[in-house]
Design a protein around this motif. Structure first.
Motif, PDB file in Angstrom:
ATOM      1  N   LEU A  67      -3.490   1.817  -4.471  1.00 45.08           N
ATOM      2  CA  LEU A  67      -2.244   1.927  -5.221  1.00 45.08           C
ATOM      3  C   LEU A  67      -2.566   1.679  -6.685  1.00 45.08           C
ATOM      4  CD1 LEU A  67       1.219   0.448  -4.326  1.00 45.08           C
ATOM      5  CD2 LEU A  67       0.276   0.079  -6.601  1.00 45.08           C
ATOM      6  N   ASN A  88      -6.280   4.850   0.134  1.00 45.72           N
ATOM      7  CA  ASN A  88      -5.939   3.476   0.465  1.00 45.72           C
ATOM      8  C   ASN A  88      -5.704   2.635  -0.776  1.00 45.72           C
ATOM      9  OD1 ASN A  88      -5.402   1.680   2.501  1.00 45.72           O
ATOM     10  ND2 ASN A  88      -7.474   0.891   2.626  1.00 45.72           N
ATOM     11  N   LEU A 110      -4.619  -1.234  -0.577  1.00 43.56           N
ATOM     12  CA  LEU A 110      -3.598  -1.455   0.449  1.00 43.56           C
ATOM     13  C   LEU A 110      -4.185  -2.077   1.711  1.00 43.56           C
ATOM     14  CD1 LEU A 110      -1.499   1.835   0.109  1.00 43.56           C
ATOM     15  CD2 LEU A 110      -1.072  -0.415  -0.909  1.00 43.56           C
ATOM     16  N   LEU A 157       4.975  -7.045  -1.901  1.00 45.54           N
ATOM     17  CA  LEU A 157       3.763  -6.878  -1.111  1.00 45.54           C
ATOM     18  C   LEU A 157       3.066  -8.233  -1.022  1.00 45.54           C
ATOM     19  CD1 LEU A 157       2.270  -3.569  -2.599  1.00 45.54           C
ATOM     20  CD2 LEU A 157       3.946  -3.847  -0.764  1.00 45.54           C
ATOM     21  N   ILE A 202       4.308   2.583   2.034  1.00 47.63           N
ATOM     22  CA  ILE A 202       3.282   1.533   2.002  1.00 47.63           C
ATOM     23  C   ILE A 202       2.918   1.114   3.423  1.00 47.63           C
ATOM     24  CG2 ILE A 202       2.804  -0.858   1.338  1.00 47.63           C
ATOM     25  CD1 ILE A 202       2.649   1.069  -0.970  1.00 47.63           C
ATOM     26  N   ALA A 206      -0.821   1.205   4.683  1.00 46.76           N
ATOM     27  CA  ALA A 206      -1.492  -0.084   4.782  1.00 46.76           C
ATOM     28  C   ALA A 206      -1.656  -0.543   6.216  1.00 46.76           C
ATOM     29  CB  ALA A 206      -0.724  -1.137   3.987  1.00 46.76           C
ATOM     30  N   THR A 253       4.930  -6.353   3.940  1.00 46.72           N
ATOM     31  CA  THR A 253       5.784  -5.836   2.878  1.00 46.72           C
ATOM     32  C   THR A 253       7.237  -6.011   3.280  1.00 46.72           C
ATOM     33  OG1 THR A 253       6.411  -3.842   1.640  1.00 46.72           O
ATOM     34  CG2 THR A 253       5.546  -3.520   3.847  1.00 46.72           C
ATOM     35  N   LEU A 259      -0.228   6.745  -5.372  1.00 46.47           N
ATOM     36  CA  LEU A 259      -0.812   6.387  -4.086  1.00 46.47           C
ATOM     37  C   LEU A 259      -1.870   7.419  -3.733  1.00 46.47           C
ATOM     38  CD1 LEU A 259       2.413   5.388  -2.102  1.00 46.47           C
ATOM     39  CD2 LEU A 259       0.729   3.870  -3.151  1.00 46.47           C
ATOM     40  N   VAL A 313      -3.079  -5.672   2.058  1.00 48.39           N
ATOM     41  CA  VAL A 313      -1.660  -5.988   2.241  1.00 48.39           C
ATOM     42  C   VAL A 313      -1.432  -6.490   3.661  1.00 48.39           C
ATOM     43  CG1 VAL A 313       0.681  -5.076   2.209  1.00 48.39           C
ATOM     44  CG2 VAL A 313      -0.984  -4.293   0.521  1.00 48.39           C
TER      45      VAL A 313
END
Length: 642
Positions: free
Chosen positions: A119, A117, A133, A149, A195, A199, A139, A114, A136
């Motif tokens: 992944l 921003n 992210l 996700l 996350i 995100a 999640t 990570l 997204v």
């Protein structure tokens, strides 16, 4: 170029696919423009935090990471480009690009990295894939070890690609050492919380920041409730529901309608949204100009001051189109274009015109033209090869209107018709002030106005109505008239062909009383344009006495049809089905417009048909002329023509 590097055919990658364009790397940053116009990305030198190189199949990929954690991927570089750009980044940006390797082993287990921003899924030291992210939407924790996700379902992603990523799941065992948990909080829960913090998803991400109910949208047509969220906006109607990411918003246009209490707000998208088989690159919203609203944003103070500082306010009060545009601009970051310096005769921002048989208004802007509302057509000055002012070809109304033809560099042409004559001076002065090439004026000065355009008699544009009349009448021409010359003493029969649009009977035969039915037909056809002919050499009475045009022999072969008429006969029903209720003249105008935009290859089948028909006509005429003299139709006696 001396200040940097310019690369063509560079692909910008994303979750919805890739788009080709042109990349410019210069000492102040980078700029990418989509091929054919549309989306553009500009990154300032000071905002770049990292540069990476990766060898991908058949080419190299350049990664640019900026301060907000966003990463752009550009693909299509050759081996020599890697060395030259690496040296340029070191000397101009003070950044040494990092070499990254792509994992092609096919393994679906590895570690998660990570960074900002982004992944990245790593298989050993190599990267298998990377996702943003920012895409997204939600999640969820499935069981104790699985985390899913879900990505934003953007209606613009399906416009150019068949497939797009909508969901991905990760299995994180309890033995994972990267995300250390405990008995009450397993590693999968630790990963999900990480996350969510990066995100910015959850309840706040699903609530609308502000809602505008009952907004009239002209394209795609309907009345919608417009919800503005943090990362996307939604159009909810009775039959359709569109969800659009702010990253797809290219520009906003705020255009008041001339002498009407409405204002257009146009949201330009790239890629466009899809409704059925139709793509909509422009969303045209119509607001009542005098409506005043008050809106408060459903957003926390920390988020407002930290992320949207100097872009949004806690509440707005004012005209509805201004409030809507300011909030959408703050959330999307798109620029707003307003009317420029052009003013019409009524001091408006646009002129009335028609495009493809649709009435609308044309906005001459500082950097282009915008025709609204349907079909919404944006033309940038950089795309224009030349413009041409054309006299209107609609018979007696030609002195009141003119047409503006805009030819693009890609050979596409847009013809804006039925512009009032008194708008010519302002429109000409504005266009010439922009440095655009004007084709047909030559040495004619601007002060002569539209009269100079209307005096131009060299109009070779296909007139569909005239073509139809010629073929319906048997395709008579001046050459055929020479075969049927009336005797000077013959003043013509009182029973002319009922299919003729007008009678060419001699004016000196006034002592003979004409039938009332014939006079009525002459009056009915008086509004139609009449082709004037010069008297032939040796005819002293040509200016005083017109020859009687004899009735055409019904046994004579029918003249060959033009390629345009073959095309019209094959496409007329399709145009009528696509535009129910369209009148005949508009059908002909639409066919003529489509014919002019066709390439030589597309016209070739109809040209072949014309050549075959011409051969048929020549053979038939040869047999017809060699046959015995036909009987005179009017008198019933043999023709005395030699």
């Amino acid at each position: 170029m001396t200040d940097g590097h310019l690369f063509n055919n560079i692909l910008l990658g994303g979750r919805g696919g890739s788009n080709p364009g042109q990349l410019k790397v210069h000492s102040e940053g980078i700029m990418w423009k989509k091929q054919g116009g549309g989306k553009a990305i500009e990154v300032d030198k000071a905002d770049i935090t990292g540069v990476t190189w990766m060898k991908v199949p058949r080419t190299h990929q350049l990664g640019i990471r900026i301060k907000e954690g966003i990463s752009y991927k550009f693909t299509g570089f050759r081996d020599p480009d890697v060395g030259s750009l690496t040296t340029f980044f070191q000397s101009s940006f003070g950044i040494t690009p990092e070499e990254k390797q792509l994992s092609v082993s096919g393994h679906n287990w590895g570690e998660i990295d990570l960074n900002g921003n982004m992944l990245s899924f790593m298989v050993g030291p190599k990267q298998a894939f990377e996702i943003s992210l920012a895409d997204v939407a939600q999640t969820q924790l499935q069981g104790k070890n699985d985390v899913s996700l879900e990505f934003h379902v953007d209606d613009t992603l399906g416009a150019s690609e068949k497939d797009s990523l909508v969901e991905i799941s990760f299995h994180i065992p309890n033995s994972n050492t990267q995300f250390v948990g405990d008995e009450n909080r397993p590693p999968a829960q630790v990963f999900r919380d990480k996350i969510m913090s990066m995100a910015d998803v959850g309840i706040s991400g699903e609530e609308a920041v502000v809602v505008f109910d009952g907004i009239a949208i002209l394209t795609p047509r309907g009345r919608y409730s417009v919800e503005l969220h943090l990362s996307f906006f939604r159009l909810q109607g009775q039959a359709n529901d569109f969800k659009i990411q702010y990253s797809s918003v290219v520009r906003l246009f705020l255009l008041p309608k001339s002498n009407q209490p409405h204002t257009f707000v146009v949201v330009t998208l790239d890629p466009p949204i899809r409704k059925g088989q139709t793509l909509y690159p422009h969303i045209v919203l119509q607001f009542e100009t005098d409506t005043v609203v008050h809106r408060s944003l459903a957003m926390s103070e920390d988020l407002l001051h930290n992320k949207y500082k100097d872009r949004l306010e806690a509440s707005y009060k004012g005209l509805i189109h201004e409030v809507f545009t300011m909030i959408l601009r703050g959330l999307s970051g798109a620029k707003v274009t307003r009317p420029g310096k052009f003013r019409s005769r009524q001091n408006g921002y646009a002129v009335k015109s028609s495009l493809k048989a649709e009435d609308g208004i044309l906005y001459p802007l500082e950097k282009g033209f915008f025709f609204l509302p349907k079909p919404p057509t944006l033309i940038l000055n950089d795309e224009i090869d030349y413009v041409e002012f054309e006299r209107h070809s609609a018979g007696g109304t030609s002195m009141h209107y003119f047409d503006l033809s805009v030819k693009l560099k890609n050979d596409q042409e847009h013809v804006f018709r039925n512009i009032q004559k008194n708008e010519y001076d302002n429109l000409f002065n504005f266009i010439s002030g922009k440095g655009l090439k004007i084709m047909n004026l030559g040495d004619v000065k601007a002060m002569e106005g539209v009269a100079a355009v209307l005096r131009n008699e060299d109009d070779d544009v296909v007139d569909p109505h005239l073509e139809w009349i010629k073929n319906e009448a048997g395709g008579e021409s001046d050459e055929e008239d020479e075969d049927f010359v009336a005797d000077k003493d013959d003043e013509g029969s009182p029973t002319d062909d009922s299919d003729e649009e007008e009678s060419d009977a001699s004016e000196s035969g006034g002592e003979k009383e004409k039938p009332a039915k014939k006079e009525a037909k002459r009056d009915a056809s008086s509004s139609k344009p009449v082709a004037k002919r010069k008297p032939k050499d040796g005819d002293e009475d040509g200016g005083k006495k017109r020859k009687q045009k004899k009735k055409k022999d019904p046994n004579a072969p029918k003249k060959a049809m033009s390629a345009f008429m073959f095309f019209s006969n094959s496409e007329r029903d399709n145009v009528r089905k696509s535009n129910p209720g369209m009148v005949f003249t508009d059908v002909g105008r639409a066919l003529g417009e489509k014919w002019r935009n066709m390439t030589a290859e597309e016209k070739e089948p109809f040209e072949v048909m014309t050549r075959a028909d011409q051969k048929r006509y020549k053979e038939a005429m040869a047999g017809y002329k060699s046959s015995p003299a036909p009987m005179n139709i009017d008198s019933g006696h043999e023709s005395n023509t030699e």
